[in-house]
Design a protein around this motif. Structure first.
Motif, PDB file in Angstrom:
ATOM      1  N   VAL A 190       0.837  -1.202   0.000  1.00  0.00           N
ATOM      2  CA  VAL A 190       0.000   0.000   0.000  1.00  0.00           C
ATOM      3  C   VAL A 190       0.872   1.252   0.000  1.00  0.00           C
ATOM      4  N   ARG A 191       2.027   1.179   0.703  1.00  0.00           N
ATOM      5  CA  ARG A 191       2.938   2.331   0.717  1.00  0.00           C
ATOM      6  C   ARG A 191       3.422   2.637  -0.697  1.00  0.00           C
ATOM      7  N   ASN A 192       3.750   1.598  -1.445  1.00  0.00           N
ATOM      8  CA  ASN A 192       4.204   1.802  -2.821  1.00  0.00           C
ATOM      9  C   ASN A 192       3.099   2.387  -3.690  1.00  0.00           C
ATOM     10  N   GLU A 193       1.857   1.875  -3.473  1.00  0.00           N
ATOM     11  CA  GLU A 193       0.725   2.413  -4.218  1.00  0.00           C
ATOM     12  C   GLU A 193       0.486   3.872  -3.862  1.00  0.00           C
ATOM     13  N   ALA A 194       0.642   4.207  -2.574  1.00  0.00           N
ATOM     14  CA  ALA A 194       0.434   5.587  -2.131  1.00  0.00           C
ATOM     15  C   ALA A 194       1.491   6.507  -2.717  1.00  0.00           C
ATOM     16  N   SER A 195       2.742   6.041  -2.779  1.00  0.00           N
ATOM     17  CA  SER A 195       3.821   6.856  -3.345  1.00  0.00           C
ATOM     18  C   SER A 195       3.541   7.158  -4.809  1.00  0.00           C
TER      19      SER A 195
ATOM     20  N   GLY B 224       0.012  16.930   3.012  1.00  0.00           N
ATOM     21  CA  GLY B 224       1.234  16.743   3.788  1.00  0.00           C
ATOM     22  C   GLY B 224       2.172  15.699   3.230  1.00  0.00           C
ATOM     23  N   HIS B 225       1.781  15.026   2.140  1.00  0.00           N
ATOM     24  CA  HIS B 225       2.621  13.972   1.576  1.00  0.00           C
ATOM     25  C   HIS B 225       3.821  14.560   0.834  1.00  0.00           C
ATOM     26  N   VAL B 226       4.899  13.789   0.815  1.00  0.00           N
ATOM     27  CA  VAL B 226       6.166  14.257   0.239  1.00  0.00           C
ATOM     28  C   VAL B 226       6.143  14.117  -1.283  1.00  0.00           C
TER      29      VAL B 226
ATOM     30  N   LYS C  34       9.049  15.139  -4.377  1.00  0.00           N
ATOM     31  CA  LYS C  34      10.388  15.663  -4.666  1.00  0.00           C
ATOM     32  C   LYS C  34      11.028  16.108  -3.358  1.00  0.00           C
ATOM     33  N   GLU C  35      11.437  17.356  -3.237  1.00  0.00           N
ATOM     34  CA  GLU C  35      12.138  17.811  -2.028  1.00  0.00           C
ATOM     35  C   GLU C  35      11.211  18.485  -1.023  1.00  0.00           C
ATOM     36  N   GLY C  36       9.941  18.616  -1.380  1.00  0.00           N
ATOM     37  CA  GLY C  36       9.025  19.320  -0.478  1.00  0.00           C
ATOM     38  C   GLY C  36       7.759  18.529  -0.223  1.00  0.00           C
ATOM     39  N   ARG C  37       6.663  19.282  -0.044  1.00  0.00           N
ATOM     40  CA  ARG C  37       5.368  18.653   0.190  1.00  0.00           C
ATOM     41  C   ARG C  37       4.403  19.071  -0.905  1.00  0.00           C
ATOM     42  N   LEU C  38       3.383  18.273  -1.112  1.00  0.00           N
ATOM     43  CA  LEU C  38       2.399  18.594  -2.143  1.00  0.00           C
ATOM     44  C   LEU C  38       1.704  19.921  -1.872  1.00  0.00           C
ATOM     45  N   SER C  39       1.597  20.302  -0.610  1.00  0.00           N
ATOM     46  CA  SER C  39       0.942  21.576  -0.269  1.00  0.00           C
ATOM     47  C   SER C  39       1.679  22.776  -0.846  1.00  0.00           C
ATOM     48  N   ASP C  40       2.976  22.607  -1.169  1.00  0.00           N
ATOM     49  CA  ASP C  40       3.742  23.719  -1.736  1.00  0.00           C
ATOM     50  C   ASP C  40       3.196  24.158  -3.097  1.00  0.00           C
ATOM     51  N   TYR C  41       2.441  23.293  -3.754  1.00  0.00           N
ATOM     52  CA  TYR C  41       1.951  23.596  -5.101  1.00  0.00           C
ATOM     53  C   TYR C  41       0.581  24.279  -5.094  1.00  0.00           C
ATOM     54  N   ILE C  42       0.000  24.444  -3.903  1.00  0.00           N
ATOM     55  CA  ILE C  42      -1.334  25.047  -3.825  1.00  0.00           C
ATOM     56  C   ILE C  42      -1.223  26.564  -3.936  1.00  0.00           C
ATOM     57  N   ASN C  43      -2.057  27.166  -4.788  1.00  0.00           N
ATOM     58  CA  ASN C  43      -2.119  28.629  -4.874  1.00  0.00           C
ATOM     59  C   ASN C  43      -2.892  29.165  -3.671  1.00  0.00           C
ATOM     60  N   PRO C  44      -2.526  30.332  -3.188  1.00  0.00           N
ATOM     61  CA  PRO C  44      -3.268  30.928  -2.051  1.00  0.00           C
ATOM     62  C   PRO C  44      -4.606  31.489  -2.524  1.00  0.00           C
TER      63      PRO C  44
END
Length: 701
Positions: free
Chosen positions: A647-652, A680-682, A684-694
């Motif tokens: 499941v971890r591999n599927e989640a990644s 909150g998932h990782v 590349k070098e950050g988190r997916l939340s970094d891609y969200i526009n404000p």
């Protein structure tokens, strides 16, 4: 802070495991309610005190408690916890007593048999009977002369077919006169409880007939020997153990357990809410049952040790309301008619009421508990059951039940401080009783706040037989004491019927898959709580409405009256994702996000995600969790669940695709939003939340 979602029941501590009082409530859930709605030194009232869980948990939390129940076993059981336990003195008395009991049994031929291997005279542990107790089939006995049987729990227990001497010994029982006092009073004239068939098979309409004659002989000897003890605390504790053993010594009402389940063919239970005579019977040795009631895994010693740890030995208690209020006693124990409490308890004196009323005629509490009090009446006539004032529906007399209910909660409104809360647990399939409950609170000036369907992890025989059964679960109703004068208007029976049908359809639409009948019932009741009541409804109105719609708007798989029947909308194309799939998604997401998570956390997430009227089938949660996690068996996280590697591999991979999609969208000039569970998932070098526009993203409903 209000409790607005179901809580998770935890393992009962030993002090509750050993108490066989009918209908015990989950201690940790009641404790959380008490803690949430009160502060230290506040007064908590339980109008229908039952096993005393509310009072005890209140005391443990530093609250003061008032507990009431017309059933005298309520007081007797509480006193077991309140009397001081001196282990050394107790054990010394108990061991002498047990030695006397075993010596007495050796005097009677029908408590002994010859071992088929060594011919040693051996004590009988149990006898199996057929033809409703008329044909002796098997004798189980203990022989410590013969070598132990390997790989079994009871290494010295053997079975045999009765020989001619055994049959002769047991045939003489009928003419044997019991020389010790035992209860000989008649059973109460309650045809709803003691059927004609039961009384016919019982043989004589007396309490003494509930036990086989050979067992009654030893039980009466045990009881009379216990009464000779001078130390009142030890006497009380040993009487409690004696009463605990009675339920397994009936014989006539106890059928053998499944022999394929371990050593269960040597065991039985009185696990039903009523009285019945079985064709196949097992009669257990009363001395062994008494020994287990004291020394066993759920025995008295474990109860009292745990009680001392959790509650201590210095609780100040009284039976006098004036003493409680004037001298600030910690506990007030009452055994009064519930309709008279406002004459005993000070007005505006209670901070919180938590109680579990009887559900009409669902469980015959007084009749079942009277198998104990019929013995205690020898000590004190105050232990006599007051059947006349029991809050129960007899002969379908709903009017008397309604009158007592209304009088009880009208008094509760006076006792409870203004704007304070009352939480009532209730469960009944009878819609007429639901209406009586709501009418009583409305009439008494309470305002409804919340209804919660509370699954109980512990289940009785009914639930074990049917996984969808809701008989072991409760609804928790929360009301506020606003003392309003305006009453809600009753709705008509036709309106109730329309609500039932409408909500059934809406539930099935939202579930988007077939639902078992009990869960459909839960959803309908949740909705009816907020709509009103009608005293004119029939007791089985929900069934009537649903059955009328079969093959029209509803379809059912299986027997329409059965709890495992599956209901769905006929010829309807669902818009939603099925409820079971949504439940799986929530479970998967929390395990993926946390990696290691407890069942409690998963349970809370599932139960708080869905609306009150759409309750997932919680008993399937462990099976769902096993799809995505594996249980940790060692270390500090033992018992928790960890994410499976697959499941971890599927989640990644899932997170990778979301990240790529976000990158593409951003390059094309789109605003980006990513679901809360994945933010909150990782990636590349950050988190997916970094891609969200404000951006202000708001979706209606």
């Amino acid at each position: 802070m209000d409790i607005d979602f179901p809580l998770l029941e935890t393992t009962r501590p030993p002090m509750y495991k050993g108490d066989k009082y009918v209908g015990k409530k989950p201690h940790n859930i009641w404790s959380q309610y008490i803690e949430s709605y009160t502060s230290e030194k506040d007064i908590v009232l339980d109008i229908f005190g039952g096993s005393g869980v509310c009072a005890i948990e209140s005391l443990i939390l530093g609250r003061r408690a008032i507990t009431n129940d017309l059933n005298p076993m309520h007081r007797f059981g509480l006193e077991v916890f309140l009397k001081k336990f001196e282990e050394d003195k107790f054990l010394d008395t108990y061991k002498k007593l047990l030695k006397n009991f075993k010596a007495k049994a050796k005097e009677y031929k029908f408590f002994n048999t010859k071992c088929t291997r060594c011919s040693n005279e051996s004590p009988i542990i149990k006898t199996n009977w057929d033809d409703k107790g008329n044909t002796l089939k098997i004798i189980g006995y203990e022989c410590k002369v013969c070598p132990p049987i390997p790989r079994v729990r009871n290494k010295y227990w053997y079975e045999k077919r009765p020989d001619s001497q055994d049959l002769l010994n047991f045939s003489e029982i009928a003419n044997f006169q019991i020389p010790y006092w035992h209860p000989t009073k008649d059973l109460p004239a309650l045809p709803e409880i003691f059927s004609t068939t039961f009384l016919r098979d019982l043989g004589e309409n007396k309490y003494s007939s509930l036990w086989s004659k050979q067992n009654l002989l030893i039980l009466s000897y045990e009881f009379n020997e216990i009464l000779k003890i001078d130390n009142e605390n030890i006497k009380h504790h040993l009487l409690f153990a004696f009463l605990k053993s009675l339920r397994l010594c009936f014989g006539k009402q106890n059928d053998p357990r499944d022999p394929e389940r371990g050593n269960r063919d040597w065991a039985t239970s009185w696990g039903r809410s009523g009285f019945a005579i079985f064709r196949r019977q097992i009669h257990l040795n009363p001395i062994l049952q008494f020994e287990r009631a004291v020394e066993g895994t759920q025995g008295l010693i474990k109860i009292l040790k745990n009680k001392t740890e959790r509650l201590g030995d210095n609780i100040s208690y009284t039976y006098d309301p004036n003493d409680f209020f004037e001298n600030k006693k910690q506990l007030l124990i009452l055994t009064n008619d519930c309709t008279t409490l406002d004459n005993l308890i000070l007005e505006n004196s209670v901070d919180f009421i938590l109680t579990d009323p009887p559900y009409g005629a669902t469980v015959p509490y007084f009749s079942m508990e009277s198998v104990y009090t019929c013995w205690l009446e020898k000590i004190d006539q105050n232990y006599r059951m007051d059947f006349d004032n029991e809050l129960a529906i007899r002969n379908r007399n709903y009017e008397e039940y309604q009158s007592k209910f209304m009088r009880t909660f009208n008094g509760a409104s006076k006792i409870l401080k203004k704007d304070k809360k009352i939480v009532v647990t209730f469960h009944s399939q009878d819609l007429k009783i639901w209406s009586l409950l709501h009418k009583s609170f409305d009439y008494s000036g309470f305002s409804k706040e919340k209804i919660i369907f509370q699954p109980n992890m512990r289940s009785g025989e009914t639930v074990a037989a049917n996984k969808y059964s809701q008989t072991s679960n409760d609804f928790y109703f929360r009301y506020k004491n606003e003392r309003k004068d305006n009453l809600d208007n009753e709705v008509s029976s036709n309106q109730i019927e329309n609500i039932v049908l409408r909500e059934a359809k809406e539930l099935l639409k939202e579930a988007a898959e077939p639902m078992p009948k009990p869960l459909l019932f839960v959803g309908i009741i949740n909705k009816l709580f907020y709509f009103g009541y009608s005293l004119q409804v029939s007791n089985n109105l929900i069934d009537q409405v649903l059955f009328r719609e079969i093959d029209t708007t509803l379809e059912v798989e299986g027997n329409k009256r059965s709890d495992d029947s599956m209901w769905s909308l006929k010829n309807y194309e669902y818009d939603h994702i099925p409820l079971s799939q949504r439940t799986e998604t929530i479970v998967r997401d929390i395990i993926v996000r946390e990696n290691i998570v407890s069942f409690d956390e998963i349970y809370k997430k599932v139960m708080t995600t869905f609306s009150d009227h759409l309750t997932p089938f919680y008993r399937s949660l462990p099976n769902i969790i096993e799809k995505f996690g594996e249980r940790i068996t060692t270390g500090e996280n033992k018992g928790k669940w960890k994410l499976k590697i697959r499941v971890r591999n599927e989640a990644s991979e899932h997170d990778l695709q979301i990240g790529k999609l976000a990158e593409v969208g951003k390059k094309l000039g789109f605003n980006i939003w990513i679901g809360r569970n994945e933010q909150g998932h990782v990636y590349k070098e950050g988190r997916l939340s970094d891609y969200i526009n404000p951006i202000n993203l708001e979706i209606e409903n």
